[in-house]
Write an enzyme that holds these catalytic residues in place. Structure first.
Site, short mmCIF file in Angstrom:
data_model
loop_
_atom_site.label_atom_id
_atom_site.label_comp_id
_atom_site.label_asym_id
_atom_site.label_seq_id
_atom_site.Cartn_x
_atom_site.Cartn_y
_atom_site.Cartn_z
N ASP A 138 -0.12 -22.67 0.70
CA ASP A 138 -0.02 -21.24 0.42
C ASP A 138 1.44 -20.81 0.59
O ASP A 138 1.92 -20.60 1.70
CB ASP A 138 -0.94 -20.48 1.39
CG ASP A 138 -0.88 -18.97 1.20
OD1 ASP A 138 0.08 -18.47 0.59
OD2 ASP A 138 -1.81 -18.29 1.69
N LYS A 146 4.08 -12.32 -4.23
CA LYS A 146 5.19 -11.61 -3.55
C LYS A 146 6.51 -11.69 -4.33
O LYS A 146 6.62 -11.11 -5.40
CB LYS A 146 5.33 -12.14 -2.13
CG LYS A 146 4.16 -11.67 -1.22
CD LYS A 146 4.53 -11.79 0.24
CE LYS A 146 3.39 -11.39 1.16
NZ LYS A 146 3.51 -10.06 1.70
N PHE A 195 -2.76 -16.78 7.65
CA PHE A 195 -3.13 -15.61 6.85
C PHE A 195 -3.13 -16.01 5.39
O PHE A 195 -2.12 -16.52 4.89
CB PHE A 195 -2.15 -14.45 7.07
CG PHE A 195 -2.53 -13.21 6.30
CD1 PHE A 195 -3.31 -12.22 6.90
CD2 PHE A 195 -2.15 -13.04 4.98
CE1 PHE A 195 -3.68 -11.08 6.19
CE2 PHE A 195 -2.53 -11.90 4.27
CZ PHE A 195 -3.29 -10.93 4.87
N THR A 221 -10.60 -10.69 -16.64
CA THR A 221 -10.17 -9.89 -17.80
C THR A 221 -8.70 -10.11 -18.12
O THR A 221 -8.33 -10.40 -19.25
CB THR A 221 -10.42 -8.39 -17.56
OG1 THR A 221 -11.82 -8.18 -17.39
CG2 THR A 221 -9.93 -7.55 -18.72
#
Lengths: 495, 495
Positions: B319, B350, B213, B374
């Site tokens: 990851d 997280k 994931f 931005t």
């Protein structure tokens, strides 16, 4: 503002040469920003020595090449941004159009110190799983206070790119849901999607417009078409791009010609929907193409898009990330269009501080967890939005935007008249204005020069300057800009 | 922790049946959380009547179907989350593994009220354009305090999905930069990318692992392979997925068999890199597949991946969005591997609260504005990270995690011994632990039941429960869980 008023505004040319003196400044219903600076103060080159030292230091940790200077936010106030070298600049760019009601706004300071804000910041919830008890009330008091007419649901996210990505997902899920007539997923769909293959991962597309900008993640970047530098080396979906009207300004003086241009563009959109080798599930369009050069179309064009999308069962996403939240004199730029039916989805971020999209129940996915992530937005940004909307209403900031914008536009016409051929295509609505220069180099030279006179500005497109002042920018601030712009033009062009 | 220690931990089975009484609880160097509750308090069904009313109210505005209950964050403290019905739950799920140092942590409250935090929140900068003066120092005092060995640059973003999206962009830009030997973009590249066509928008891929994931935006969703519900109806890139080792637990008891499984998986990865019809520019892998079921591989496997990626000029992205920031007993789970050279990119979010990725200068794009947006992250989350790291160090929270995790694992073995075949595959590192049940329904029944006894938990994979306590979770808290888990098993299985 009605569409005829929009066209009148965009075509206004009743300027007179003025001296930008104090006596000529109109007043607005908005109170002055407490404790603001009187005018820009420039003490050093910009970037100054301290900014340069910090750029050097940042370079060891992170890419600093886009930095204009290092800011001293504690020392910034209202419309003025301070840098680390003690310079005070009038800010007409506002963090790429994302500061709504001024640096160190007293109402925001007060709110930020409240227990409610502190709890929201340090106890960051997974909003989809364990929402805070005041979340429904907060949605009602923030997002729903300004929800676009006809849309009663809000999906919250972290930034403009994610807002658009999640909007695309909502559109694709809706498209497939309609296609399968509400039937459950097939075993083939369930297994094939795990391999990124059809039918579970269908071949569908989002149509966008050339020169449009919708973000930089892989879905949104596939719809962004403003500049090569954003897109080079990144794999993209083979999605269609239609031509956005390249209208002549002032719009009203070229109404017939512009109508023909818009008709051709609408025909191209319909042709692409009918013939593109991948079915078009949705289109996305900015009310004003901002990053791509402040390009306008008329309400006629957008009504045409709505008609075509309705006819072909294609969802219409209006990207109000930059145009939303008051800068055109209305909360949403698409309010100027008077559409016969609302867009299916309206996305937002920037001056809203909170990001996400509005929609109706038919764009809620069939099951939970389908359009989902860990945080689902940030409640502290919804709290901020609550304060911002309160200030906009209490201080009549939308009226202020209209008055300030008209004053700015008149002043631009004044100066442009003295530099024929140099300052072109004055255009816009509210304070969401832009001008063009003959070349990118000339545009860049003006921005660099006026920064040294104490005005922070930004470009867009190939050769445009975009005005993106805060909603608290008043005609008196614009006067400071106009005098410095006048001086810039004199110094650069010896007029 | 060395790899042999890791394997020993993962294979630990020296449990004894205990009563989870106070006397058996080990102490840790971490002080108790000030003002914390003594234990869970359950007064109503969960969700209770007030949560149910709020779910109804939220349903008018937003999809509420994933909500467990409505939380009262002002009333939550340390490891305990309060709901609106006055229930106090021990939280072992922690907002999908994202709360690091406890609800209403006094140090975070104090910091959040400081002028520095208030300014960062309300004067939100475009970090790439106008960084605040303390930004380089803040990066040094936050991100760089825990930078993975061998990586000295940090790219900041807003969430885990965006961190991974931007990491993929960095990988693709790097791949093409190497391929063109540092030469400038060609006219063909510049024009074709505007049409989403090669060579400017190259056909390149990221290889991920089945059951992995990595997020839900279009790039990351194309690498997510955990569950169909995340992927259905969303167009995806035709990128390859390799088999992640499906090892037998305890790992050390099946070392030979597991090694063969890992060798087969490594061969498959290399085969895919060599033969996939789209060149593989990078691979992404979780140190522990979390959402996909807490699946482990050994350091041997990850070293093999590093070797294969080096050999084929493929970037290796680790990851650490869920595994990072201490839950395995080290700041980064990949520290357990002792790789011979660092990963090219490590992504995070997280529990870091701030999101982004670490890298080296060779992954900085050739020009500015190429990997850009931005906000480029949020400085208030870097300020939060600064406090979190300070607390971890001051209170020896990594040591606490190891002690608490071992105690939890021993307790799980105790209980599992009494329910042979029901509680399976006890596994993990630090407090990042998981267990399996025979079926998804049995897993769900346990989670629902134990919630009514005052413990908030979450599942993962098909039939696993994942433990994701905070870093301030102590053995005394685990004792409360173990007693309630024991009770749950007794009540559900009449043992």
């Amino acid at each position: 503002m009605s569409s005829s008023r929009l066209i009148k505004c965009l075509s206004s040319n009743n300027y007179i040469v003025r001296s930008f003196s104090k006596s000529s400044i109109p007043t607005t219903p908005t109170p002055d920003f407490p404790g603001e600076y009187k005018e820009p103060i420039v003490k050093t080159q910009i970037p100054g020595p301290q900014s340069k030292a910090l750029i050097e230091r940042l370079n060891k940790l992170q890419d600093p090449r886009a930095a204009h200077f290092f800011a001293d936010y504690a020392n910034s106030r209202g419309n003025y941004i301070s840098d680390v070298d003690g310079n005070i600049l009038l800010d007409l760019y506002c963090q790429i159009a994302s500061i709504p009601i001024g640096y160190n706004n007293p109402e925001l300071i007060k709110a930020a110190k409240s227990d409610r804000w502190v709890s929201a910041i340090i106890n960051r919830p997974s909003l989809g799983v364990l929402p805070p008890k005041d979340w429904p009330a907060l949605i009602e008091n923030s997002f729903m206070q300004v929800s676009p007419k006809g849309l009663n649901q809000v999906f919250t996210a972290m930034c403009g790119s994610c807002a658009n990505e999640c909007a695309y997902k909502a559109v694709f899920m809706h498209y497939q849901h309609v296609k399968r007539g509400g039937k459950p997923f097939t075993p083939e769909e369930l297994s094939s999607c795990m391999k990124n293959q059809e039918p579970g991962s269908p071949s569908l597309s989002i149509l966008s417009f050339k020169k449009g900008f919708h973000g930089r993640t892989f879905g949104t970047l596939s719809t962004t078409r403003s500049k090569a530098i954003h897109k080079l080396d990144i794999p993209a979906f083979d999605w269609p791009a239609a031509t956005f009207p390249d209208l002549k300004y002032p719009l009203a003086e070229h109404a017939k010609e512009n109508r023909e241009i818009e008709d051709r563009c609408l025909q191209e959109v319909e042709q692409l929907i009918k013939t593109w080798h991948i079915p078009v599930a949705g289109i996305i369009v900015e009310p004003i193409q901002a990053e791509g050069g402040d390009n306008y179309a008329t309400p006629y064009f957008f009504q045409g898009l709505r008609d075509i999308t309705k006819k072909h069962g294609v969802s219409m996403i209006v990207d109000e990330v930059q145009t939303g939240m008051g800068a055109t004199g209305k909360f949403w730029a698409h309010e100027h269009w008077n559409l016969t039916s609302p867009p299916d989805i309206v996305t937002f971020s920037k001056k809203m501080q909170a990001a996400g999209f509005y929609h109706n129940l038919d764009y809620r996915p069939s099951e939970s967890y389908r359009n989902f992530n860990t945080w689902m937005g940030d409640p502290v940004r919804a709290l901020e939005l609550e304060v911002v909307i309160g200030e906009i209403k209490k201080n009549h900031l939308l009226d202020n935007v209209v008055i300030t914008g008209n004053y700015l536009k008149d002043g631009l016409f004044d100066i442009a008249a003295r530099y024929p051929g140099l300052i072109q295509n004055i255009r816009g609505e509210g304070t969401f204005l832009a001008i063009d220069f003959p070349t990118p180099a000339e545009r860049d030279r003006v921005i660099s020069h006026i920064r040294l006179l104490g005005v922070e500005m930004g470009g867009c497109g190939e050769r445009s300057i975009r005005f993106r002042p805060m909603l608290v920018c008043q005609p008196s601030h614009i006067n400071q800009f106009l005098n410095r712009f006048d001086q810039t033009m004199k110094e650069l062009y010896k007029n």
